[in-house]
Each structure stands twice: as C-alpha cells, then as structure tokens.
Design a protein around this motif. Structure first.
Motif, PDB file in Angstrom:
ATOM      1  N   CYS A 236      55.966 -93.870-123.981  1.00  0.00           N
ATOM      2  CA  CYS A 236      56.090 -94.514-125.631  1.00  0.00           C
ATOM      3  C   CYS A 236      57.687 -94.912-126.085  1.00  0.00           C
ATOM      4  CB  CYS A 236      54.761 -93.692-126.011  1.00  0.00           C
ATOM      5  SG  CYS A 236      55.450 -92.243-126.286  1.00  0.00           S
TER       6      CYS A 236
ATOM      7  N   CYS B 223      51.133 -94.143-130.530  1.00  0.00           N
ATOM      8  CA  CYS B 223      51.875 -93.900-130.243  1.00  0.00           C
ATOM      9  C   CYS B 223      50.930 -94.499-128.602  1.00  0.00           C
ATOM     10  CB  CYS B 223      52.081 -92.536-129.162  1.00  0.00           C
ATOM     11  SG  CYS B 223      51.888 -91.858-127.830  1.00  0.00           S
TER      12      CYS B 223
ATOM     13  N   CYS C 293      51.272 -94.050-125.309  1.00  0.00           N
ATOM     14  CA  CYS C 293      50.431 -93.502-124.418  1.00  0.00           C
ATOM     15  C   CYS C 293      49.313 -92.253-124.446  1.00  0.00           C
ATOM     16  CB  CYS C 293      51.700 -92.385-124.055  1.00  0.00           C
ATOM     17  SG  CYS C 293      52.784 -92.430-123.342  1.00  0.00           S
TER      18      CYS C 293
ATOM     19  N   CYS D  26      51.885 -88.142-122.917  1.00  0.00           N
ATOM     20  CA  CYS D  26      53.375 -88.429-122.717  1.00  0.00           C
ATOM     21  C   CYS D  26      53.386 -87.842-121.339  1.00  0.00           C
ATOM     22  CB  CYS D  26      53.709 -87.531-123.863  1.00  0.00           C
ATOM     23  SG  CYS D  26      53.064 -89.416-125.308  1.00  0.00           S
TER      24      CYS D  26
ATOM     25  N   CYS E 253      58.636 -90.023-121.731  1.00  0.00           N
ATOM     26  CA  CYS E 253      58.869 -90.922-123.625  1.00  0.00           C
ATOM     27  C   CYS E 253      59.682 -90.256-123.773  1.00  0.00           C
ATOM     28  CB  CYS E 253      57.485 -89.958-123.841  1.00  0.00           C
ATOM     29  SG  CYS E 253      55.695 -90.579-122.768  1.00  0.00           S
TER      30      CYS E 253
END
Ligand SMILES: [Zn+2]
Ligand SMILES: [Zn+2]
Length: 213
Positions: A180, A191, A193, A200, A204
């Motif tokens: 993300c 987000c 994820c 995450c 990320c």
C-alpha cells in the motif's frame, strides 16, 4: 641391441593382447548378431531378389527386438520409480510444492493436502480450502509421516486451483508482493492491504518511512 629386442618383445605382447580383446569383441558381436551373419551368408549364395526379402526379415526381427528391449527398460524405470515413490493411500496427508511463479517470496513453499481418490495411479487431492482441480501423479507430491489434514476438513463441492490455494493461504498476496502507499496509519479501508484483508509488509509506504527514520 638388447633394449631394442626387449622393446619389440613388449610390443608383441601388447599386440597379442589387443588381438585377443578384438576376438572377444567379435565373439560377443556374433552372439547378438547371428541373424545378420546368416543373412549375409545366404546373400552370398542366392539371387538379389531373395536378398531383399532376407533383409526385410532382418529389419522386422530387429524392430521386434527393439520393442521388447524398450519394454524391459520401461519396466526397470517403473520399478525404480515405485521404489522411490511408494503408493499413496486414501486419507494420507501429502505435501505439494507451490511453483515459484505462484507464490510470493515470503509464502510457504508447500501446500498440505489429503488424498481423496486414487484412480489409475492418479491422485485427487483436497486441501482445507477445497478440492484441487487437477489430478496429481505420484511424483508431484510427497507423503507426510503424520496426518495433518483429515478428509472431513476438505469442503465439499469447492474446487480450487493450486494458484488460488496458494493465494488464499498467503498472508501478503500472490505472485509478488502487494503493498500500500498510505501516508497515514493503515486503519481504514482506503489502505489496499487492509481492504484485501492482508497484513502490511516491509514494502508498504508506512513501514518504509519508519525504516528511513
Ligand atoms: Zn496501508
Ligand atoms: Zn500495507
């Protein structure tokens, strides 16, 4: 002079040995090639029309021999394969490797499944996420010593491919890392994820910032 004589004696010995070896070879060749020798002997006596027929017979014989030898070789290969891969039974837990292209770098290398059906040395395998679509041959998986997946754990009427199975059992996504680009904390569905129900990972945006500082 003496040395020269010794040398010539040695040479004779070596040559004699070589001749013996050659004779042995020709004997073994004779054993395997009796039919061709016969044909050649007959050819010398008879007319050319018969020669062609004889040669055709010879070719047919050779072809039959090739087929039988191939079958012997195949049997040998099969017995070696059976020794290396003992036959699986229904209900045994198996380990199927996930192809590199179907998994993210942090994912598991294998999927655990259970043998559901055995048909003509082909195995139908079920996982906790569903039954795998294709049939597997014995060399495509290894049998686990302990049973970790029961037949009852496999959901009925759900078919998945190995790739889907790998995707669902992965914690970061499939076929490479998903990431993300959130600047804030990843708490909303914005987000990527979180929206996909994944955790995450180190790629990320948020975590990269944390690593930088
Ligand atoms: Zn995020
Ligand atoms: Zn993320």
């Amino acid at each position: 002079m003496e040395t020269a004589r010794k040398f010539s004696d040695k040479l004779k010995d070596i040559l004699d040995k070589k001749v013996e070896v050659k004779e042995d070879e020709s004997q073994t060749r004779n054993k395997t090639d009796i039919s061709s020798q016969d044909v050649l002997a007959i050819e010398a006596e008879e007319n050319p029309v018969d020669n062609i027929r004889n040669r055709q017979h010879l070719i047919r014989d050779k072809r039959k021999m090739v087929v039988t030898n191939l079958e012997i070789q195949a049997d040998r290969m099969k017995s070696v394969s059976l020794a290396n891969h003992p036959i699986g039974k229904i209900g045994e837990t198996v380990r199927i490797p996930i192809p590199d292209v179907d998994r993210a770098r942090s994912d598991l290398r294998n999927i655990l499944g259970v043998i559901l059906v055995v048909e003509d040395n082909n195995y139908s395998i079920g996982t906790k996420l569903g039954k795998l679509q294709q049939m597997y041959s014995r060399n495509q998986f290894t049998i686990c010593k302990q049973s970790m997946v029961a037949i009852d754990d496999v959901p009925e009427s759900v078919e998945v491919s190995l790739r889907e199975c790998a995707k669902k059992s992965s914690c970061v996504g499939d076929q490479g890392y998903n990431r993300c680009f959130c600047n804030q904390k990843c708490r909303t569905k914005k987000c990527k994820c979180r929206n996909n129900g994944k955790l995450c990972n180190s790629k990320c945006q948020q975590n990269q910032k944390m690593q930088m500082s």
